[in-house]
Every structure is written in structure tokens, then in C-alpha cells.
Design a protein around this motif. Structure first.
Motif, PDB file in Angstrom:
ATOM      1  N   GLY A 174       0.821  -1.217   0.000  1.00 34.41           N
ATOM      2  CA  GLY A 174       0.000   0.000   0.000  1.00 34.41           C
ATOM      3  C   GLY A 174       0.840   1.246   0.000  1.00 34.41           C
ATOM      4  N   GLY A 175       2.148   1.092  -0.039  1.00 27.75           N
ATOM      5  CA  GLY A 175       3.020   2.252  -0.120  1.00 27.75           C
ATOM      6  C   GLY A 175       3.449   2.740   1.246  1.00 27.75           C
ATOM      7  N   SER A 176       4.548   3.493   1.247  1.00 29.07           N
ATOM      8  CA  SER A 176       5.046   4.067   2.488  1.00 29.07           C
ATOM      9  C   SER A 176       4.143   5.234   2.884  1.00 29.07           C
ATOM     10  CB  SER A 176       6.462   4.583   2.286  1.00 29.07           C
ATOM     11  OG  SER A 176       6.426   5.714   1.425  1.00 29.07           O
ATOM     12  N   LEU A 177       4.394   5.774   4.051  1.00 24.60           N
ATOM     13  CA  LEU A 177       3.626   6.953   4.478  1.00 24.60           C
ATOM     14  C   LEU A 177       3.753   8.062   3.439  1.00 24.60           C
ATOM     15  CD1 LEU A 177       2.017   8.676   6.482  1.00 24.60           C
ATOM     16  CD2 LEU A 177       4.179   9.229   7.620  1.00 24.60           C
TER      17      LEU A 177
ATOM     18  N   MET B 250      -0.388  17.611 -25.041  1.00 25.92           N
ATOM     19  CA  MET B 250      -1.507  18.476 -25.412  1.00 25.92           C
ATOM     20  C   MET B 250      -2.837  17.723 -25.520  1.00 25.92           C
ATOM     21  SD  MET B 250      -1.644  20.825 -28.779  1.00 25.92           S
ATOM     22  CE  MET B 250      -2.714  19.912 -29.844  1.00 25.92           C
ATOM     23  N   VAL B 251      -2.785  16.455 -25.904  1.00 25.68           N
ATOM     24  CA  VAL B 251      -4.032  15.693 -26.009  1.00 25.68           C
ATOM     25  C   VAL B 251      -4.071  14.528 -25.023  1.00 25.68           C
ATOM     26  CG1 VAL B 251      -4.598  16.352 -28.370  1.00 25.68           C
ATOM     27  CG2 VAL B 251      -3.102  14.393 -27.964  1.00 25.68           C
ATOM     28  N   ALA B 252      -3.217  14.594 -23.999  1.00 31.65           N
ATOM     29  CA  ALA B 252      -3.292  13.570 -22.946  1.00 31.65           C
ATOM     30  C   ALA B 252      -4.601  13.749 -22.184  1.00 31.65           C
ATOM     31  CB  ALA B 252      -2.112  13.722 -21.996  1.00 31.65           C
ATOM     32  N   ASP B 253      -5.043  12.681 -21.534  1.00 25.96           N
ATOM     33  CA  ASP B 253      -6.299  12.768 -20.788  1.00 25.96           C
ATOM     34  C   ASP B 253      -6.121  13.609 -19.536  1.00 25.96           C
ATOM     35  OD1 ASP B 253      -7.533  11.175 -22.604  1.00 25.96           O
ATOM     36  OD2 ASP B 253      -7.160   9.315 -21.482  1.00 25.96           O
ATOM     37  N   TRP B 254      -7.076  14.464 -19.288  1.00 20.65           N
ATOM     38  CA  TRP B 254      -7.089  15.228 -18.045  1.00 20.65           C
ATOM     39  C   TRP B 254      -7.276  14.222 -16.899  1.00 20.65           C
ATOM     40  CZ3 TRP B 254      -5.604  19.978 -17.118  1.00 20.65           C
ATOM     41  CH2 TRP B 254      -5.927  20.578 -15.897  1.00 20.65           C
ATOM     42  N   PRO B 255      -6.448  14.307 -15.853  1.00 18.69           N
ATOM     43  CA  PRO B 255      -6.524  13.299 -14.794  1.00 18.69           C
ATOM     44  C   PRO B 255      -7.863  13.366 -14.055  1.00 18.69           C
ATOM     45  CG  PRO B 255      -4.562  14.686 -14.564  1.00 18.69           C
ATOM     46  CD  PRO B 255      -5.426  15.324 -15.595  1.00 18.69           C
ATOM     47  N   ALA B 256      -8.281  12.205 -13.592  1.00 20.46           N
ATOM     48  CA  ALA B 256      -9.507  12.148 -12.786  1.00 20.46           C
ATOM     49  C   ALA B 256      -9.108  11.936 -11.335  1.00 20.46           C
ATOM     50  CB  ALA B 256     -10.388  11.005 -13.265  1.00 20.46           C
ATOM     51  N   ALA B 257      -9.747  12.659 -10.449  1.00 15.17           N
ATOM     52  CA  ALA B 257      -9.434  12.510  -9.026  1.00 15.17           C
ATOM     53  C   ALA B 257     -10.030  11.200  -8.517  1.00 15.17           C
ATOM     54  CB  ALA B 257      -9.997  13.680  -8.243  1.00 15.17           C
ATOM     55  N   ASN B 258      -9.214  10.446  -7.811  1.00 11.32           N
ATOM     56  CA  ASN B 258      -9.706   9.208  -7.208  1.00 11.32           C
ATOM     57  C   ASN B 258      -9.925   9.459  -5.717  1.00 11.32           C
ATOM     58  OD1 ASN B 258     -10.139   6.740  -6.107  1.00 11.32           O
ATOM     59  ND2 ASN B 258      -8.338   5.746  -7.029  1.00 11.32           N
ATOM     60  N   PRO B 259     -11.188   9.581  -5.309  1.00 14.31           N
ATOM     61  CA  PRO B 259     -11.480   9.945  -3.921  1.00 14.31           C
ATOM     62  C   PRO B 259     -10.918   8.912  -2.934  1.00 14.31           C
ATOM     63  CG  PRO B 259     -13.476   9.959  -5.260  1.00 14.31           C
ATOM     64  CD  PRO B 259     -12.408   9.360  -6.098  1.00 14.31           C
ATOM     65  N   ALA B 260     -10.788   7.672  -3.396  1.00 18.66           N
ATOM     66  CA  ALA B 260     -10.293   6.621  -2.492  1.00 18.66           C
ATOM     67  C   ALA B 260      -8.849   6.884  -2.072  1.00 18.66           C
ATOM     68  CB  ALA B 260     -10.400   5.265  -3.178  1.00 18.66           C
ATOM     69  N   LEU B 261      -8.128   7.647  -2.888  1.00 16.09           N
ATOM     70  CA  LEU B 261      -6.727   7.909  -2.556  1.00 16.09           C
ATOM     71  C   LEU B 261      -6.558   9.162  -1.699  1.00 16.09           C
ATOM     72  CD1 LEU B 261      -4.985   6.997  -5.937  1.00 16.09           C
ATOM     73  CD2 LEU B 261      -4.918   5.719  -3.789  1.00 16.09           C
ATOM     74  N   ILE B 262      -7.621   9.912  -1.545  1.00 12.13           N
ATOM     75  CA  ILE B 262      -7.545  11.097  -0.680  1.00 12.13           C
ATOM     76  C   ILE B 262      -7.726  10.624   0.751  1.00 12.13           C
ATOM     77  CG2 ILE B 262      -8.553  13.340  -0.108  1.00 12.13           C
ATOM     78  CD1 ILE B 262      -9.371  13.559  -3.067  1.00 12.13           C
ATOM     79  N   ASP B 263      -6.656  10.775   1.514  1.00 12.12           N
ATOM     80  CA  ASP B 263      -6.532  10.054   2.775  1.00 12.12           C
ATOM     81  C   ASP B 263      -6.101  11.015   3.891  1.00 12.12           C
ATOM     82  OD1 ASP B 263      -5.817   8.374   4.825  1.00 12.12           O
ATOM     83  OD2 ASP B 263      -4.130   7.448   3.748  1.00 12.12           O
ATOM     84  N   PRO B 264      -7.056  11.591   4.580  1.00 16.47           N
ATOM     85  CA  PRO B 264      -6.734  12.594   5.608  1.00 16.47           C
ATOM     86  C   PRO B 264      -5.820  12.038   6.703  1.00 16.47           C
ATOM     87  CG  PRO B 264      -9.094  12.526   5.192  1.00 16.47           C
ATOM     88  CD  PRO B 264      -8.501  11.376   4.461  1.00 16.47           C
ATOM     89  N   ARG B 265      -5.942  10.714   6.993  1.00 17.34           N
ATOM     90  CA  ARG B 265      -5.122  10.173   8.073  1.00 17.34           C
ATOM     91  C   ARG B 265      -3.652  10.165   7.704  1.00 17.34           C
ATOM     92  NH1 ARG B 265      -7.138   4.628  10.221  1.00 17.34           N
ATOM     93  NH2 ARG B 265      -4.897   4.231  10.307  1.00 17.34           N
ATOM     94  N   SER B 266      -3.346   9.755   6.482  1.00 19.64           N
ATOM     95  CA  SER B 266      -1.957   9.790   6.045  1.00 19.64           C
ATOM     96  C   SER B 266      -1.459  11.225   5.991  1.00 19.64           C
ATOM     97  CB  SER B 266      -1.822   9.171   4.652  1.00 19.64           C
ATOM     98  OG  SER B 266      -2.171   7.822   4.696  1.00 19.64           O
ATOM     99  N   GLU B 267      -2.342  12.133   5.576  1.00 24.19           N
ATOM    100  CA  GLU B 267      -1.931  13.536   5.493  1.00 24.19           C
ATOM    101  C   GLU B 267      -1.563  14.100   6.858  1.00 24.19           C
ATOM    102  OE1 GLU B 267      -3.803  16.390   3.062  1.00 24.19           O
ATOM    103  OE2 GLU B 267      -4.408  14.959   1.518  1.00 24.19           O
TER     104      GLU B 267
END
Length: 763
Positions: free
Chosen positions: A597-600, A691-708
Motif C-alpha cells: 500500500g506504499g510508504s507513508l 496536449m491531447v493527454a487525458d485530463w486526470p480524474a481525481a480518485n477519492p479513495a486515494l484522498i486520505d486525511p489520516r496519512s496527510e
RNA sequence: GGGUUCGUAGCUCAGUUGGUUAGAGCGCCACAUUGACAUUGUGGAGGUCAGAGGUUCAAAUCCUCUCGGACCCACCA
């Protein structure tokens, strides 16, 4: 990759990158591979064909390119249509000035030859403008570039004129208009500017009353005194007439009553100068009085002035005053009178109100096609009903107030350069149509107001009056982005025309930017010599830096101050982006095995990234460019580079670092297209051009207040240790810090030791 | 005269519908240089949010007034 130079060199990189974009064909919405069915379009406000791009253009290009790139990357079929405006009066002025240097006037050449000269000048100027827009990185579709005098657009102009005429919304009339004696043309109300000027203000005895004026030379034909109907002082005089001693001897003066006279002002009586005053003209028409021109279109006095005929205004004024003085008719002279002098906004020449035959658009005339409403009413309605939204909203009120007070629009101009009015005359016949009805017909000599053709810009450029595919797909346009200073000149007129001719709004949103001023808040102008040339700056610091400096720290509709250091600071930022890429290029990007799951730090940077994606996307949808750019700036530099990359030197999760960086420069791309595209390529972050790459989509599952918050404590810990080290004065060498066994810093020993430059030891 | 807008750190400016200790860039002070970057890094100083009053549990943010700056529109015979 290791041979990448230490410093980013935009001057070298940018032209090459622009060439690649051009070659890709993606500026053209028809060749966008991934575009969805939804269209997005912006008509670039056409630059005046006179010339040179200034910072105002740069702001417009920066903002529009941000919108366009964002929407293109979001998968829309995106069109940004560039072009130039013939800017009739301004362009003709420039060419006439050139001629003057050679001792020539336009009449020496004749209409045809003169227009040829103008064309040469304009073509040259267009090349310059095109190159300048490209230098700034604009991703507009050059295959659809238009010019207001193109054949297609000219046909649209004629068509519009004829349609409006047939519906009774264009008429020819005798009207008092603002006339510029230098440009030899009429000016619309809003082409007139007012300057304060101290001029003597004279009070003359005119029979039984005293009249005041700053323009004695126009008074030859004053034969009527107007008083208020309720003004008891003049009760007995109303309806009478008598001889009064005047400039050229006695004249017969009549007294009439009209509420327009203000009893409280001066003597409460005025004399009428019907041919040279807007108010007097209306009164004269109302009372059926004679309208006698005293000043001609050449700015000299007419036959009516008797021996003064042919004299210039200023000279005549002095002479008239002398005569009246000699006759003892001067009551007094106010030398300190501050006059609001009307001047031509192009050349600054004092404007003469003169009577002449002109063409007008009737804005208050009920129109069948608008179900009985007038052009003005419909143009008000679309804003009130929010069919056209203003950003910032307050300009909707400004627009409304102006539109409510709009008078009929004088659209004829007595200059050569521009769209000839599509009206033909033969004997006493008049034909209004897109072509002459036969031989022997002579076309109207006048041309149309430049704003008449630019009012059609959003749709004439898409092929109207033909019902083209482009017109169906891209009109109404999505956003009109321009300076607030031309709401009335242009924005309002586009709404007027589009709602009538097409039955739809020209754009859904109007975004208005402010003016670019100098460091001291003054307007940039040639005469002050305080202008900052966007191209010189782009050459020196890169187009990316110029663009960012025009976007950060500004809010819609507010003026901004610009100075070179600000641009330089964003050059530094581009360099930072470059060096991050350099660092990543030097690393082994084979994924390393880290904690599940990755480091802190991994969880933290991903959380921050996805929050950023969410926020920047929201900002862009709401036109908050400054906020979006600042967030991205701070993330890349102060979170990703300052913290994550430093930790990556310990944890070596270069694969994730590349992934996060790739997403971050994607977000940054609309703002700084060049450097982001450059490092995207150098790091091989994607298959297609950025220039024509896809605009990134936010993945809410990765927004993690505890790690922050956990990471925030780690940052706090490290910063505290750095402070401690600084206080202790241990500067060059690693300091030993004794910690208890249960100190949480032990969990990240290697990181803490490296980032705080301390060595941890057991207490 | 009507209207809009601005006044936040030395400078240029952010501050989303009122909500922890008001932020950024530049500048300033101190320190740091063998491997991404001196176009850098680390630490720091600096603000009674123009002033006064009010609404509120709570105001840079809303309301009123005052002072100061910018702009637009109208216009005086």
C-alpha cells in the motif's frame, strides 16, 4: 537523458515544441482522435490589423489557451478560432500617416489605389500578429483563421445589412452625429471621449436674455429663444418675435416655450443652435424649426457665417468674440470654466456635432422576428435570464444599464477602408441588396462601422449565412473572453446581432479580464513608454513564464500590475520543473519493493495529488485560474520536490514519483504548455503529445486525511529538528540528537536523518 | 450628478457561500555548496486586514458612515 543541460532554455525549446503541435494537427477539432461528441469553442477576439501585440493580447491568449487546453484534454471537440479585424479607422489612419510622410493624401491616390496600399500593410501586419500569437503558445486552429474583410465575412456583413433593412431595422436618416473633422468620419457615441479643458465661457446679451456658451462661433444661426413654460419672467415674451442685434447685424428672434429649458440655470433662457448641439437638434425637430449648418464637414465655417465662411473654428471664435465685444454685447467672460470637451477616441481631435445623412440600426423598433420586441429588449432579456452569464457577475449590471440607455446605432462611416454599404443608387432609385440590381447603379460611398462586422464575428467566421456544419457544432460559442473595456463596443453588439440574425446567443459565458498596468498602476501606453513587450519578455524568460505571470495573482475583471521580476520568478519555476525532470531522468525507475500500500510518503503524496486534481478541475470550471495555477505551483515545488523527492532519495520509489509528476505536469500544461510538453517527451511519460493527454480524474479513495495528518506530524518533527540544529549553531556537520526509545521519529529514522540533517541516537 | 471598483506584510496580490493561529510571490535578515536545481536549499523577521460604528456565538469577509485611490456613464444652454 543525462546530457540534459542544467538550466532550462525556453528560447531554444519553445519554437520546436510549437512546430510539433502544429504538425500533430490537433489544433483542428476535426482531427482530434479522442474527442467526444461535446463541442467547446471560443472565438478569439480578432486583433486589430494595425499591429503589434501588447500585454492585453497576451492576457487574452493566456486565459483562452488555458480554457481551450483544459477542455481539449477533458475530451471535448475543441475549437479556438483566431483572426484579425480590419479596424477601419485605426488602420486607415496608420496608412494615411505613412502617406503623409511621403507628402501624399489619400485623395491623391484615389480610392482603389489607396485600398491596395492598405491591403499590403494589413497583410504584412497579419503575418506579424500570427507569429506573435504562436510565440505565446496559442493552440488555436490556424486552418480556420479569418479576417473581417475576407470574402466570406464580407458576404455575411452584406447579408446582415440587407436582412436588417428588409425587417425595418436599418434606416437612413438626417441626424446630428459626432463628426471627427480630421478622420472625416462620424463617430459612435462610445467612440467619443471627454477630456477636461479650461476654456473661456462667454455670456452674451441676446435681446432681452443672456445666453452662455463656450462655442460663440456656432451662434450665427441662433434665431430662437427657448424658455420654460412655467417661467414667469418670460411669460409675456413667449410666442413673440423681435429684432435683436447680433454678430452680423440685427436678426429676427422668436421665443418659444419648452420644458427642456431649466429655469434655475443661468438666466433660464437658451438660444437654439440646431445644427451643432444634440439637445438643440432634437428641440428644433420637435418644433419644426430650420436647421442651418454653420460648420461644415471640413471643420470650417459655411455660407451661413457670411464673411466668416471658410474660417477654422478657433479663428472664427476669436473674431466673433471681438465683434460682440465691440458691439458691447458681452455680459462677462468666465476664464476658468472647465469644459468637458468631446474628442475623437482615435486621434484626439475635438468632435463637431454636425447634421448629416447616415445609416442607423434601430434598436427600439419592435421586430417581428423577436415577437414584437426590439433588438434592445431582446439583448437585455438574454442577460437578465442568464442565457448569457457574466464573469464576474457585476458586469451584467454594467451591461444592463448601458443597454437600457442605448440610442440608435449609427453604422455608416465616411472612410474608404471597410465594408462598403450594400446600397445602390440610380437616378432617384435606391436599391438595398447584396449585389447591384443591374448596370449603371452606383454604390453608396460610405463604409460600415468596424463594429458592425465584428458584431457578427462568432458566426460569420463559421460560415454564416450558410448553415454549415461548423455553425451547427460550434455556435453558440462556449465562452467569450475579452477585456471589460470593450463590453459596449463589442460584447453588447455581438449579443444584439446574434440574437436577431441567428435567434440564439453568440456565447454562453462572457469572461472579462482587467487591464494590465505598469508597476505604478498606470496604463501601459506608447506615449508613456512604460509598456512591457510580451514578446521581449517571452524571448528573455520564456512564454510559459509570461503566461503564468499574467494569470497568477489576478482576479476576473480587476486590473493587474505587471513588472519584470514577477515574470522572472516564473522563469525560475519553469526551471524547477525542468530540474525535477532531470532528476527523475537520472534515476533507475524500476519499481522497488516497498511496504504494502506504499510508504507513508507514498500515501501522502498520492492523497495530495488527488486532492489537487479535484481542486484544480473545480477551479478551472469556475474560471478561477489564479487559484488553479497557484495550487499546482505549490504542489509541484513545495510538496512534490521539497518533500517527496527528498524522501525518494531514501525510499527510491521512482516509479511512483514519475507517475505523480506526470499527473502534476498534466494539470500544469494549460498554464505552462511548453515546459510541460518538453519534459513529458524527455521522460517519455505518455504515447501521445501532452496536449491531447487525458485530463486526470481525481480518485477519492486515494484522498486520505489520516496519512496527510500523520505526514504533517513527520514534517513538523523534521522542521523542529532543523530549528534546533540552527539554534545550536551546528551548521555544516550533522548533529547528534538523542531521542527516547518511544519517539515516533524512530519510525522514519532514515528520512528524518536525511531531511533534518541530524543523526538520531538513543537517549 | 448616477454607477462600479479598490484600500490585507516593504512591494505586487490571493483569501470560494462569514468559521481553527490571515496566506503566496518578490524583497529583507541569517545560514548552507561533492552528484536535479544558486534560475537552489534551510531557518527567520514582518500585518491592530484604511478608519469608525453596527449585525452575529463568530467579521478581512455582511450593513452604514468617514477618509483615500482608480474607472465607467451622463452632462450643464
Amino acid at each position: 537523458m543525462s546530457e540534459l543541460p542544467k538550466a532550462y532554455n525556453p528560447k531554444e525549446a519553445e519554437p520546436e515544441i510549437y512546430r510539433r503541435w502544429l504538425a500533430s494537427g490537433y489544433f483542428n477539432p476535426d482531427s482530434l482522435p479522442a474527442a467526444g461528441p461535446e463541442a467547446y469553442s471560443i472565438s478569439m477576439p480578432p486583433a486589430n490589423a494595425t499591429g503589434v501585440l501588447h500585454m492585453g493580447h497576451a492576457v487574452m491568449i493566456a486565459i483562452q489557451d488555458i480554457l481551450i487546453r483544459f477542455e481539449r484534454m477533458s475530451g471535448k471537440r475543441t475549437l479556438w478560432l483566431p483572426g484579425t479585424d480590419h479596424a477601419a479607422i485605426a488602420t486607415q489612419n496608420v496608412v494615411e500617416k505613412e502617406l503623409k510622410n511621403g507628402g501624399l493624401k489619400r485623395h491623391d491616390l484615389g480610392r482603389e489605389e489607396f485600398l491596395k496600399r492598405v491591403d499590403v500593410f494589413v497583410r504584412d501586419s497579419q503575418t506579424t500578429i500570427r507569429r506573435q500569437i504562436q510565440t505565446l503558445g496559442a493552440s488555436c486552429d490556424w486552418s480556420r483563421e479569418r479576417f473581417t474583410l475576407d470574402e466570406g465575412l464580407s458576404a455575411a456583413v452584406r447579408h446582415a445589412f440587407v436582412e436588417l433593412y428588409r425587417d425595418g431595422l436599418i434606416y437612413r436618416g438626417d441626424r446630428i452625429v459626432n463628426w471627427c473633422p480630421k478622420d472625416q468620419s462620424t463617430l459612435a457615441d462610445d467612440e467619443v471621449e471627454y477630456v477636461e479643458k479650461k476654456t473661456p465661457f462667454y455670456y452674451f446679451r441676446y435681446g432681452p436674455v443672456v445666453i452662455g456658451t463656450a462655442r460663440p462661433e456656432t451662434k450665427f444661426g441662433d434665431k430662437v429663444i427657448v424658455v420654460h413654460p412655467n417661467d414667469k419672467r418670460y411669460d409675456k415674451l413667449v410666442g413673440t418675435s423681435f429684432d435683436v442685434e447680433w454678430i452680423l447685424g440685427p436678426i429676427r428672434a422668436a421665443v418659444i416655450a419648452d420644458p427642456a429649458a431649466d429655469p434655475g440655470l443661468g438666466s433660464g433662457a437658451l438660444t437654439l443652435t440646431p445644427a451643432h448641439s444634440f439637445v438643440d437638434f432634437e428641440l428644433a425637430k420637435k418644433h419644426g424649426l430650420e436647421i442651418l449648418p454653420i460648420i461644415g464637414h471640413d471643420g470650417r465655417l459655411t455660407d451661413a457665417a457670411g464673411p466668416f465662411k471658410g474660417m477654422k473654428v478657433q479663428e472664427a471664435r476669436e473674431k466673433v468674440v471681438q465683434i460682440l465685444k465691440a458691439k458691447g454685447l458681452i455680459e462677462r467672460i468666465d476664464e476658468n470654466y472647465v469644459h468637458h470637451l468631446s474628442v475623437c477616441y482615435r486621434c484626439g481631435t475635438p468632435v463637431e456635432p454636425l447634421v448629416s445623412k447616415q445609416w442607423f440600426v434601430a434598436v427600439d423598433q419592435p421586430a417581428k422576428r423577436l415577437r414584437g420586441r426590439s433588438l434592445k429588449q431582446r439583448a437585455l432579456e438574454v442577460v437578465v435570464k442568464n442565457e448569457v452569464a457574466f464573469v464576474p457577475e457585476r458586469f451584467a449590471d454594467v451591461y444592463r444599464q448601458w443597454m437600457e440607455n442605448l440610442h440608435d446605432w449609427c453604422i455608416s462611416r465616411q472612410i474608404w477602408y471597410g465594408h462598403r454599404i450594400p446600397v445602390w443608387y440610380k437616378d432617384d432609385q435606391v436599391h438595398v441588396g447584396t449585389t447591384p440590381p443591374g448596370t449603371g447603379w452606383k454604390q453608396d460611398e460610405d463604409t460600415l462601422d468596424t463594429w458592425f462586422s465584428s458584431a457578427l464575428w462568432t458566426f460569420s467566421t463559421l460560415g454564416w449565412p450558410d448553415q454549415t456544419k461548423d455553425l451547427k457544432v460550434f455556435h453558440p460559442t462556449s465562452v467569450m473572453e475579452t477585456g471589460y473595456d470593450i463590453i459596449f463596443f463589442w460584447v453588447a453588439r455581438m449579443i444584439l446581432m446574434s440574437t436577431y440574425l441567428l435567434g440564439e446567443v453568440p456565447f454562453r459565458t462572457v469572461y472579462l479580464h482587467g487591464l494590465v498596468r505598469d508597476r505604478r498602476g498606470r496604463k501601459m501606453s506608447k506615449s508613456l513608454g512604460n509598456g512591457i513587450d510580451p514578446l521581449v519578455m517571452a524571448e528573455k524568460y520564456g512564454a510559459d513564464a509570461v503566461r503564468l505571470s499574467l494569470v497568477i495573482g489576478t482576479t476576473p475583471g480587476n486590473d493587474q500590475r505587471l513588472y519584470e521580476e514577477k515574470i522572472a520568478s516564473y522563469r525560475n519555476y519553469a526551471n524547477k520543473v525542468w530540474n525535477i525532470a532531470r532528476f527523475l531522468a537520472l534515476q533507475d525507475s524500476t519499481p522497488t519493493v516497498g511496504p504494502a500500500g506504499g510508504s507513508l510518503a507514498d500515501r501522502w503524496i498520492q492523497s495530495r495529488l488527488h486532492a489537487l486534481i479535484r481542486d484544480v478541475t473545480k477551479d478551472l470550471k469556475r474560471f478561477r485560474f489564479s487559484s488553479a495555477a497557484e495550487r499546482t505551483y505549490a504542489f509541484v515545488w513545495h510538496e512534490f520536490a521539497d518533500w517527496y523527492l527528498e524522501i525518494a532519495k531514501v525510499e527510491k520509489n521512482i516509479a511512483l514519483a514519475r507517475e505523480v509528476f506526470g499527473a502534476a505536469i498534466t494539470l500544469l500544461h494549460p498554464f505552462m504548455p511548453f515546459v510541460t510538453e518538453h519534459v513529458w517527451t524527455k521522460l517519455a511519460l505518455g504515447k501521445k503529445v501532452l496536449m491531447v493527454a487525458d485530463w486526470p480524474a481525481a480518485n477519492p479513495a486515494l484522498i486520505d486525511p489520516r496519512s496527510e495528518s500523520e505526514f504533517a506530524s513527520l514534517q513538523q518533527r523534521i522542521m523542529a529538528l532543523r530549528q534546533e540544529r540552527k539554534k545550536a549553531g551546528v551548521l555544516t556537520r550533522t548533529m547528534v540528537v538523542r531521542l527516547k526509545k518511544d519517539d515516533p521519529a524512530w519510525d522514519h529514522q532514515a528520512i528524518v536523518e536525511r531531511l533534518a540533517r541530524v543523526r538520531l541516537a538513543a537517549a
